[in-house]
Design an enzyme around this catalytic site. Structure first.
Site, PDB file in Angstrom:
ATOM      1  N   GLU A  19      -9.576 -10.916  -7.524  1.00  0.00           N
ATOM      2  CA  GLU A  19      -8.603  -9.837  -7.360  1.00  0.00           C
ATOM      3  C   GLU A  19      -7.377 -10.021  -8.257  1.00  0.00           C
ATOM      4  O   GLU A  19      -6.839  -9.041  -8.780  1.00  0.00           O
ATOM      5  CB  GLU A  19      -8.192  -9.744  -5.891  1.00  0.00           C
ATOM      6  CG  GLU A  19      -9.335  -9.273  -5.003  1.00  0.00           C
ATOM      7  CD  GLU A  19      -9.001  -9.260  -3.517  1.00  0.00           C
ATOM      8  OE1 GLU A  19      -9.893  -8.886  -2.732  1.00  0.00           O
ATOM      9  OE2 GLU A  19      -7.867  -9.611  -3.135  1.00  0.00           O
ATOM     10  N   TYR A  62     -12.513  -2.119  -3.895  1.00  0.00           N
ATOM     11  CA  TYR A  62     -13.039  -2.232  -2.526  1.00  0.00           C
ATOM     12  C   TYR A  62     -14.570  -2.134  -2.487  1.00  0.00           C
ATOM     13  O   TYR A  62     -15.133  -1.775  -1.444  1.00  0.00           O
ATOM     14  CB  TYR A  62     -12.412  -1.167  -1.640  1.00  0.00           C
ATOM     15  CG  TYR A  62     -10.998  -1.508  -1.174  1.00  0.00           C
ATOM     16  CD1 TYR A  62     -10.775  -2.584  -0.318  1.00  0.00           C
ATOM     17  CD2 TYR A  62      -9.907  -0.747  -1.562  1.00  0.00           C
ATOM     18  CE1 TYR A  62      -9.494  -2.904   0.123  1.00  0.00           C
ATOM     19  CE2 TYR A  62      -8.617  -1.059  -1.119  1.00  0.00           C
ATOM     20  CZ  TYR A  62      -8.423  -2.138  -0.277  1.00  0.00           C
ATOM     21  OH  TYR A  62      -7.161  -2.452   0.174  1.00  0.00           O
ATOM     22  N   HIS A  83      -2.241  -5.453   1.568  1.00  0.00           N
ATOM     23  CA  HIS A  83      -3.538  -6.124   1.382  1.00  0.00           C
ATOM     24  C   HIS A  83      -3.273  -7.561   0.963  1.00  0.00           C
ATOM     25  O   HIS A  83      -2.321  -7.820   0.220  1.00  0.00           O
ATOM     26  CB  HIS A  83      -4.347  -5.434   0.281  1.00  0.00           C
ATOM     27  CG  HIS A  83      -5.479  -6.280  -0.241  1.00  0.00           C
ATOM     28  ND1 HIS A  83      -6.714  -6.295   0.355  1.00  0.00           N
ATOM     29  CD2 HIS A  83      -5.535  -7.179  -1.259  1.00  0.00           C
ATOM     30  CE1 HIS A  83      -7.490  -7.181  -0.289  1.00  0.00           C
ATOM     31  NE2 HIS A  83      -6.803  -7.719  -1.275  1.00  0.00           N
ATOM     32  N   LYS A 125       0.823  -1.222   0.000  1.00  0.00           N
ATOM     33  CA  LYS A 125       0.000   0.000   0.000  1.00  0.00           C
ATOM     34  C   LYS A 125       0.858   1.274   0.000  1.00  0.00           C
ATOM     35  O   LYS A 125       2.070   1.220   0.267  1.00  0.00           O
ATOM     36  CB  LYS A 125      -0.934  -0.044   1.215  1.00  0.00           C
ATOM     37  CG  LYS A 125      -1.961  -1.191   1.148  1.00  0.00           C
ATOM     38  CD  LYS A 125      -2.922  -1.148   2.345  1.00  0.00           C
ATOM     39  CE  LYS A 125      -3.972  -2.243   2.238  1.00  0.00           C
ATOM     40  NZ  LYS A 125      -4.948  -2.183   3.364  1.00  0.00           N
ATOM     41  N   ASN A 174      -1.976   0.291   6.691  1.00  0.00           N
ATOM     42  CA  ASN A 174      -1.441  -0.950   7.276  1.00  0.00           C
ATOM     43  C   ASN A 174      -0.589  -1.760   6.286  1.00  0.00           C
ATOM     44  O   ASN A 174      -0.488  -2.976   6.395  1.00  0.00           O
ATOM     45  CB  ASN A 174      -2.569  -1.772   7.897  1.00  0.00           C
ATOM     46  CG  ASN A 174      -3.637  -2.156   6.902  1.00  0.00           C
ATOM     47  OD1 ASN A 174      -3.503  -1.889   5.711  1.00  0.00           O
ATOM     48  ND2 ASN A 174      -4.683  -2.803   7.374  1.00  0.00           N
ATOM     49  N   THR A 188      -5.420  -6.820  10.848  1.00  0.00           N
ATOM     50  CA  THR A 188      -5.708  -5.549  10.166  1.00  0.00           C
ATOM     51  C   THR A 188      -5.191  -4.364  10.974  1.00  0.00           C
ATOM     52  O   THR A 188      -4.557  -3.463  10.429  1.00  0.00           O
ATOM     53  CB  THR A 188      -7.230  -5.397   9.967  1.00  0.00           C
ATOM     54  OG1 THR A 188      -7.731  -6.571   9.324  1.00  0.00           O
ATOM     55  CG2 THR A 188      -7.557  -4.173   9.135  1.00  0.00           C
TER      56      THR A 188
HETATM   57  P1  RTP Z   1      -7.070  -6.061   3.343  1.00  0.00           P
HETATM   58  O1  RTP Z   1      -8.446  -6.269   2.765  1.00  0.00           O
HETATM   59  O2  RTP Z   1      -6.436  -4.737   2.966  1.00  0.00           O
HETATM   60  O3  RTP Z   1      -6.155  -7.224   3.148  1.00  0.00           O
HETATM   61  O4  RTP Z   1      -7.216  -5.952   4.930  1.00  0.00           O
HETATM   62  P2  RTP Z   1      -8.170  -6.739   5.888  1.00  0.00           P
HETATM   63  O5  RTP Z   1      -8.887  -7.841   5.179  1.00  0.00           O
HETATM   64  O6  RTP Z   1      -7.311  -7.082   7.064  1.00  0.00           O
HETATM   65  O7  RTP Z   1      -9.168  -5.589   6.290  1.00  0.00           O
HETATM   66  P3  RTP Z   1     -10.644  -5.255   5.727  1.00  0.00           P
HETATM   67  O8  RTP Z   1     -11.595  -5.400   6.854  1.00  0.00           O
HETATM   68  O9  RTP Z   1     -10.908  -5.998   4.462  1.00  0.00           O
HETATM   69  O10 RTP Z   1     -10.495  -3.718   5.414  1.00  0.00           O
HETATM   70  C1  RTP Z   1      -9.868  -3.306   4.228  1.00  0.00           C
HETATM   71  C2  RTP Z   1      -8.909  -2.180   4.533  1.00  0.00           C
HETATM   72  O11 RTP Z   1      -9.646  -1.029   4.956  1.00  0.00           O
HETATM   73  C3  RTP Z   1      -8.870  -0.289   5.878  1.00  0.00           C
HETATM   74  N1  RTP Z   1      -9.614  -0.174   7.128  1.00  0.00           N
HETATM   75  N2  RTP Z   1      -9.755   0.949   7.782  1.00  0.00           N
HETATM   76  N3  RTP Z   1     -10.476   2.907   9.645  1.00  0.00           N
HETATM   77  C4  RTP Z   1     -10.860   1.670   9.856  1.00  0.00           C
HETATM   78  O12 RTP Z   1     -11.500   1.314  10.827  1.00  0.00           O
HETATM   79  C5  RTP Z   1     -10.483   0.670   8.869  1.00  0.00           C
HETATM   80  N4  RTP Z   1     -10.796  -0.613   8.899  1.00  0.00           N
HETATM   81  C6  RTP Z   1     -10.239  -1.147   7.796  1.00  0.00           C
HETATM   82  C7  RTP Z   1      -7.556  -1.005   6.066  1.00  0.00           C
HETATM   83  O13 RTP Z   1      -6.603  -0.473   5.139  1.00  0.00           O
HETATM   84  C8  RTP Z   1      -7.934  -2.418   5.697  1.00  0.00           C
HETATM   85  O14 RTP Z   1      -6.802  -3.176   5.355  1.00  0.00           O
HETATM   86 MG    MG Z   2     -10.024  -7.525   3.366  1.00  0.00          MG
END
Ligand code: RTP
Ligand code: MG
Length: 140
Positions: free
Chosen positions: A128, A51, A117, A11, A114, A93
Protein backbone atom coordinates in the site's frame (compact mmCIF):
# COMPACT_ATOMS: atom_id res chain seq x y z
CA UNK A 1 10.58 -3.60 18.86
CA UNK A 2 11.04 -2.59 15.27
CA UNK A 3 10.57 0.70 13.48
CA UNK A 4 7.91 0.18 10.81
CA UNK A 5 6.07 2.17 8.18
CA UNK A 6 2.35 1.87 7.47
CA UNK A 7 -0.03 3.39 4.94
CA UNK A 8 -2.80 5.56 6.34
CA UNK A 9 -5.69 7.18 4.48
CA UNK A 10 -7.85 9.96 5.88
CA UNK A 11 -11.14 9.16 4.13
CA UNK A 12 -13.61 11.52 2.36
CA UNK A 13 -16.00 11.74 5.34
CA UNK A 14 -13.15 13.24 7.39
CA UNK A 15 -11.70 15.58 4.74
CA UNK A 16 -15.25 16.88 4.12
CA UNK A 17 -15.57 17.79 7.81
CA UNK A 18 -12.08 19.42 7.87
CA UNK A 19 -10.74 16.89 10.42
CA UNK A 20 -7.30 16.18 8.95
CA UNK A 21 -5.44 18.19 11.59
CA UNK A 22 -7.30 16.60 14.50
CA UNK A 23 -6.64 13.13 13.08
CA UNK A 24 -2.96 13.87 12.47
CA UNK A 25 -2.68 15.09 16.08
CA UNK A 26 -3.86 11.65 17.26
CA UNK A 27 -1.05 9.95 15.32
CA UNK A 28 1.58 12.38 16.60
CA UNK A 29 0.37 12.23 20.22
CA UNK A 30 0.84 8.44 20.14
CA UNK A 31 4.37 8.70 18.78
CA UNK A 32 3.82 8.05 15.07
CA UNK A 33 5.62 10.36 12.64
CA UNK A 34 4.04 11.47 9.34
CA UNK A 35 6.94 10.89 6.93
CA UNK A 36 4.94 11.40 3.70
CA UNK A 37 1.57 12.94 2.99
CA UNK A 38 -0.53 14.16 0.05
CA UNK A 39 -4.13 15.13 -0.58
CA UNK A 40 -5.52 13.51 -3.72
CA UNK A 41 -8.75 12.64 -5.50
CA UNK A 42 -8.90 8.87 -6.10
CA UNK A 43 -10.22 7.68 -9.48
CA UNK A 44 -12.66 4.74 -9.65
CA UNK A 45 -9.86 2.62 -11.10
CA UNK A 46 -7.42 3.53 -8.32
CA UNK A 47 -9.93 2.90 -5.53
CA UNK A 48 -11.01 -0.36 -7.16
CA UNK A 49 -7.42 -1.55 -7.43
CA UNK A 50 -6.52 -0.45 -3.91
CA UNK A 51 -9.42 -2.47 -2.45
CA UNK A 52 -9.08 -5.42 -4.89
CA UNK A 53 -8.93 -7.88 -1.95
CA UNK A 54 -12.54 -6.91 -1.11
CA UNK A 55 -13.84 -7.36 -4.68
CA UNK A 56 -16.13 -10.26 -3.76
CA UNK A 57 -17.56 -8.55 -0.65
CA UNK A 58 -21.11 -7.11 -0.77
CA UNK A 59 -19.85 -3.66 0.28
CA UNK A 60 -17.18 -3.36 -2.46
CA UNK A 61 -19.11 -1.15 -4.94
CA UNK A 62 -20.33 1.16 -2.18
CA UNK A 63 -16.81 1.35 -0.76
CA UNK A 64 -15.32 2.40 -4.12
CA UNK A 65 -18.09 4.99 -4.56
CA UNK A 66 -17.47 6.35 -1.05
CA UNK A 67 -13.68 6.49 -1.44
CA UNK A 68 -14.06 8.49 -4.67
CA UNK A 69 -16.74 10.84 -3.26
CA UNK A 70 -14.22 13.49 -2.21
CA UNK A 71 -10.53 14.07 -1.54
CA UNK A 72 -8.47 11.74 0.64
CA UNK A 73 -5.17 12.32 2.40
CA UNK A 74 -2.76 9.43 1.87
CA UNK A 75 0.14 9.28 4.28
CA UNK A 76 2.98 7.13 5.52
CA UNK A 77 3.26 6.80 9.30
CA UNK A 78 6.53 5.69 10.87
CA UNK A 79 7.27 4.47 14.39
CA UNK A 80 7.74 1.51 16.74
CA UNK A 81 5.36 -1.24 15.62
CA UNK A 82 3.63 1.38 13.49
CA UNK A 83 1.26 -1.07 11.77
CA UNK A 84 -0.35 -2.41 14.97
CA UNK A 85 0.01 0.93 16.76
CA UNK A 86 -1.98 2.65 14.03
CA UNK A 87 -4.71 -0.03 14.08
CA UNK A 88 -5.09 0.69 17.82
CA UNK A 89 -5.21 4.44 17.33
CA UNK A 90 -7.88 3.97 14.61
CA UNK A 91 -10.14 1.65 16.63
CA UNK A 92 -12.58 -1.00 15.38
CA UNK A 93 -13.93 -0.84 11.79
CA UNK A 94 -17.47 -0.26 13.13
CA UNK A 95 -17.42 2.88 15.30
CA UNK A 96 -20.11 1.30 17.49
CA UNK A 97 -17.42 -1.18 18.61
CA UNK A 98 -14.50 1.27 18.75
CA UNK A 99 -12.79 1.97 22.07
CA UNK A 100 -12.90 5.33 23.81
CA UNK A 101 -10.23 7.75 22.58
CA UNK A 102 -9.81 6.10 19.16
CA UNK A 103 -10.20 8.06 15.91
CA UNK A 104 -13.20 6.02 14.79
CA UNK A 105 -14.97 6.35 18.17
CA UNK A 106 -14.49 10.11 18.07
CA UNK A 107 -15.00 10.88 14.39
CA UNK A 108 -16.44 8.00 12.30
CA UNK A 109 -19.96 8.39 10.91
CA UNK A 110 -20.67 4.72 10.11
CA UNK A 111 -19.04 1.33 9.44
CA UNK A 112 -18.30 2.57 5.91
CA UNK A 113 -17.62 6.28 6.49
CA UNK A 114 -15.14 5.46 9.24
CA UNK A 115 -12.65 8.31 8.71
CA UNK A 116 -9.40 6.35 8.32
CA UNK A 117 -7.72 3.36 6.70
CA UNK A 118 -4.61 1.64 8.04
CA UNK A 119 -2.61 -1.25 6.58
CA UNK A 120 -3.44 -4.52 8.38
CA UNK A 121 -0.01 -6.23 8.23
CA UNK A 122 3.56 -5.95 6.94
CA UNK A 123 2.80 -7.25 3.43
CA UNK A 124 -0.19 -4.95 3.02
CA UNK A 125 1.85 -2.03 4.37
CA UNK A 126 4.64 -2.55 1.82
CA UNK A 127 2.17 -2.95 -1.04
CA UNK A 128 0.00 0.00 0.00
CA UNK A 129 2.87 2.43 0.66
CA UNK A 130 4.30 1.74 -2.81
CA UNK A 131 0.79 2.03 -4.32
CA UNK A 132 0.82 5.76 -3.50
CA UNK A 133 4.43 6.86 -2.91
CA UNK A 134 7.80 6.70 -4.63
CA UNK A 135 10.71 6.08 -2.27
CA UNK A 136 11.96 9.63 -2.83
CA UNK A 137 8.66 11.06 -1.52
CA UNK A 138 9.13 9.48 1.92
CA UNK A 139 11.45 11.38 4.22
CA UNK A 140 11.96 9.84 7.65
P1 RTP B 1 -9.43 -0.29 6.49
O1 RTP B 1 -9.07 -1.42 5.56
O2 RTP B 1 -10.13 0.87 5.82
O3 RTP B 1 -8.30 0.14 7.37
O4 RTP B 1 -10.53 -0.83 7.52
P2 RTP B 1 -10.64 -2.24 8.19
O5 RTP B 1 -9.43 -3.08 7.93
O6 RTP B 1 -11.00 -1.95 9.61
O7 RTP B 1 -11.89 -2.81 7.44
P3 RTP B 1 -11.98 -3.83 6.19
O8 RTP B 1 -12.69 -5.04 6.65
O9 RTP B 1 -10.65 -3.98 5.54
O10 RTP B 1 -12.95 -3.04 5.23
C1 RTP B 1 -12.44 -1.99 4.44
C2 RTP B 1 -13.39 -0.81 4.51
O11 RTP B 1 -14.63 -1.16 3.89
C3 RTP B 1 -15.68 -0.46 4.52
N1 RTP B 1 -16.64 -1.43 5.03
N2 RTP B 1 -17.93 -1.32 4.86
N3 RTP B 1 -20.70 -1.76 4.87
C4 RTP B 1 -19.92 -2.62 5.49
O12 RTP B 1 -20.33 -3.60 6.09
C5 RTP B 1 -18.49 -2.38 5.46
N4 RTP B 1 -17.56 -3.14 6.01
C6 RTP B 1 -16.39 -2.53 5.74
C7 RTP B 1 -15.09 0.38 5.63
O13 RTP B 1 -14.80 1.69 5.11
C8 RTP B 1 -13.81 -0.37 5.92
O14 RTP B 1 -12.88 0.44 6.58
MG1 MG C 1 -8.68 -3.45 5.93
Amino acid sequence: MATERTLSIIKPDATRRNLTGKINAKFEEKGLRIVAQKRIQLSQAQAGAFYAEHKARPFYNDLVAFMTSGPVVVQVLEGENAIAANREIMGATNPANAAEGTIRKEFAESIEANSVHGSDGPEAAAREVSFFFAGTEIVG
